[in-house]
Design an enzyme around this catalytic site. Structure first.
Site, PDB file in Angstrom:
ATOM      1  N   SER A  22       1.183  -1.140   0.135  1.00 28.69           N
ATOM      2  CA  SER A  22       0.109   0.047  -0.229  1.00 28.69           C
ATOM      3  C   SER A  22       0.592   1.510  -0.172  1.00 28.69           C
ATOM      4  O   SER A  22       1.914   1.026   0.760  1.00 28.69           O
ATOM      5  CB  SER A  22      -1.113  -0.035   1.246  1.00 28.69           C
ATOM      6  N   TYR A  40      -1.471  -0.685  11.184  1.00 30.99           N
ATOM      7  CA  TYR A  40      -1.755  -1.358   9.122  1.00 30.99           C
ATOM      8  C   TYR A  40       0.101  -0.751   8.844  1.00 30.99           C
ATOM      9  O   TYR A  40       0.605  -1.269   8.042  1.00 30.99           O
ATOM     10  CB  TYR A  40      -2.619  -0.567   8.758  1.00 30.99           C
TER      11      TYR A  40
END
Length: 258
Positions: free
Chosen positions: A149, A162
């Site tokens: 990501s 995350y």
């Protein structure tokens, strides 16, 4: 590659795409199938996988296998890869796409909650990559593709665990690129930006957030899910044989804007 072969073809290759029942995983699986690969799609919901497989088959004319298992279950992942190899004779491409998200400040996480998220987003893909790579070694050919990501490169507020897991995935990808390169196996990553997937639909429908996207993303819009597919095909192809240890960012320019 033979000079008469069309570029970016994956005929004769076998791929496993995790988290492919919907969203970006589904789109990458569809693109790999359209390029000629035999694709197995993974998720925990077998019925959703059957529907996704039927949709990919209708779009591409290619048969698609389903591999329902939880990637956090190392033994189940090992058996799924073994089944693919028994059926197809080999595994050439792994797209490690599954990821969970929990947006909270670090002070709100217990050690157990932080560990669980890291186990899903980092340790599980690590173990699955290990299993896949050991199968690829036999044929001295393989493509390990990790979906990270842009959160592995830039951070939002209140998203620390995350972000740490995705940064760890980038490090893992680079380590695998070094460890397996002499075995004919490359390791690369795709870092998506903001895509209008089912998961993000609430934000897509939020006028204020979409106005932010218009300002923050140089191309002025959300990514369309199908736009991720070509990135996976490229990294899986013979044309990317000298691309190793690279993060291909697909974010409309978001991470290069001041």
């Amino acid at each position: 590659m033979n000079d008469t072969t069309a570029p970016f073809r994956l005929d004769g290759r076998t791929a496993l795409v995790t988290g492919a029942g919907r969203g970006l995983g589904f789109e990458m699986a569809r693109s790999l199938a359209a390029a000629g690969a035999h694709v197995a799609i993974n998720g925990r919901d077998a019925e959703r996988l059957r529907q996704a497989a039927a949709a990919i088959e209708a779009a591409t004319g290619r048969p698609v296998a389903i591999a329902p298992f939880d990637i956090a279950d190392t033994a189940a992942g090992r058996e799924a890869i073994a089944a693919i190899v028994r059926d197809q004779g080999r595994l050439d491409i792994l797209v490690n796409n599954v990821g969970a998200r929990d947006r909270r400040p670090l002070k709100d996480f217990s050690p157990e909650e932080a560990g669980a998220l890291i186990a899903t987003d980092l340790v599980a893909p690590m173990m699955l990559a290990r299993e896949a790579a050991e199968r690829m070694v036999a044929h001295r050919h393989g493509r390990l593709i990790t979906v990270t990501s842009i959160a592995g490169h830039v951070a939002n507020r209140h998203d620390p665990v995350y972000t740490a897991a995705k940064a760890g995935l980038t490090g893992l990808m680079r380590a695998l690129a070094v460890d397996y390169a002499r075995e004919g196996i490359t390791s690369n990553a795709i870092a998506p930006g903001m895509f209008a997937t089912e998961t993000n639909q609430g934000l897509v429908d939020n006028a204020d957030f979409s106005a932010f996207v218009d300002i923050r993303v140089p191309v002025g819009r959300w990514g369309r899910p199908h736009e991720i597919g070509a990135a996976a095909v490229f990294l899986a192809s013979d044309e990317a044989s000298f691309v190793n240890g690279h993060v291909l960012v697909v974010d409309g320019g978001q991470t290069v804007r001041m």
